[in-house]
Design an enzyme around this catalytic site. Structure first.
Site, PDB file in Angstrom:
ATOM      1  N   VAL A 106      -5.143   4.451  -7.094  1.00 48.45           N
ATOM      2  CA  VAL A 106      -4.072   5.013  -6.263  1.00 48.45           C
ATOM      3  C   VAL A 106      -4.396   6.452  -5.870  1.00 48.45           C
ATOM      4  O   VAL A 106      -4.216   6.847  -4.720  1.00 48.45           O
ATOM      5  CB  VAL A 106      -2.721   4.944  -7.012  1.00 48.45           C
ATOM      6  N   ASP A 107      -4.891   7.235  -6.815  1.00 43.33           N
ATOM      7  CA  ASP A 107      -5.209   8.645  -6.572  1.00 43.33           C
ATOM      8  C   ASP A 107      -6.198   8.789  -5.421  1.00 43.33           C
ATOM      9  O   ASP A 107      -5.975   9.556  -4.472  1.00 43.33           O
ATOM     10  CB  ASP A 107      -5.759   9.258  -7.864  1.00 43.33           C
TER      11      ASP A 107
ATOM     12  N   GLY B 222      -3.355   0.875 -14.498  1.00 47.33           N
ATOM     13  CA  GLY B 222      -4.709   0.550 -14.062  1.00 47.33           C
ATOM     14  C   GLY B 222      -5.740   0.927 -15.112  1.00 47.33           C
ATOM     15  O   GLY B 222      -5.694   0.460 -16.249  1.00 47.33           O
TER      16      GLY B 222
ATOM     17  N   ASP C 268       0.862  -1.176   0.000  1.00 42.58           N
ATOM     18  CA  ASP C 268       0.000   0.000   0.000  1.00 42.58           C
ATOM     19  C   ASP C 268       0.904   1.232   0.000  1.00 42.58           C
ATOM     20  O   ASP C 268       1.574   1.516   0.999  1.00 42.58           O
ATOM     21  CB  ASP C 268      -0.879  -0.035   1.254  1.00 42.58           C
TER      22      ASP C 268
END
Length: 180
Positions: free
Chosen positions: A34-35, A125, A11
């Site tokens: 992720v953002d 992604g 993470d």
């Protein structure tokens, strides 16, 4: 001295490094993947800094392939470096644009005096890039910056990956990058 490059499964929001890189969207206002995770973990201070960037030097948002730093809010890192990866679904297929995300992020990190940075698999992604291509491009770009002296006094570059498949791709890229 050359920086150590490594890959790990984990993470990115929990990384104890000077800077983490955010695979941001151009608005800098958070999003998915992720953002979104970085914005949630950093708390409201991160969003406030991003809003200030939009009201000041980046009124149209951050261009693809560029990078900008903010504080890290509640994260363990000192800074978040935001970069916007190319979106294959929108026809952004140039590997140089992807490589720029990594080189520009390292340039920003070096300008801050960071000695350690953690990267996600930018564009692997929802932006549709094959994780193997991202890994190869990222490792090549980072190695070029480190070997060329453009990464300042960087000691550690860690690629923090979200899946075993991504980790395997980055480990393979790192292994082939070190081959004679």
């Amino acid at each position: 001295m050359n920086a150590r490059l490594e890959a790990s499964l984990g993470d990115i929001t929990a990384e104890h490094v000077d800077a983490i890189v955010n695979a941001a969207n151009s608005s800098l206002m958070g999003g998915g993947g992720v953002d979104g995770a970085i914005h949630r973990a950093a708390g409201p201070a991160l969003l406030a800094e991003c809003q200030a960037l939009r009201q000041g030097p980046l009124p149209r948002g951050l261009p693809t392939g560029q990078a900008v730093a903010t504080g890290a809010g509640d994260l363990a890192a000192r800074w978040v470096i935001h970069t916007v990866g190319p979106d294959k679904h929108r026809g952004q297929t140039d590997p140089a644009l992807l490589a720029s995300c990594f080189t520009e992020s390292l340039r920003v990190a070096a300008s801050l005096g960071a000695t350690s940075v953690a990267f996600p698999a930018v564009s692997a992604g929802v932006y549709g890039w094959d994780v193997g291509e991202v890994a190869s491009t990222a490792v090549g770009a980072v190695r070029g910056m480190v070997d060329g002296g453009g990464a300042g006094s960087m000691q550690l570059v860690r690629f923090v990956l979200f899946s075993p498949e991504a980790l395997a791709a980055f480990e393979a890229a790192l292994a082939s990058d070190c081959a004679p």
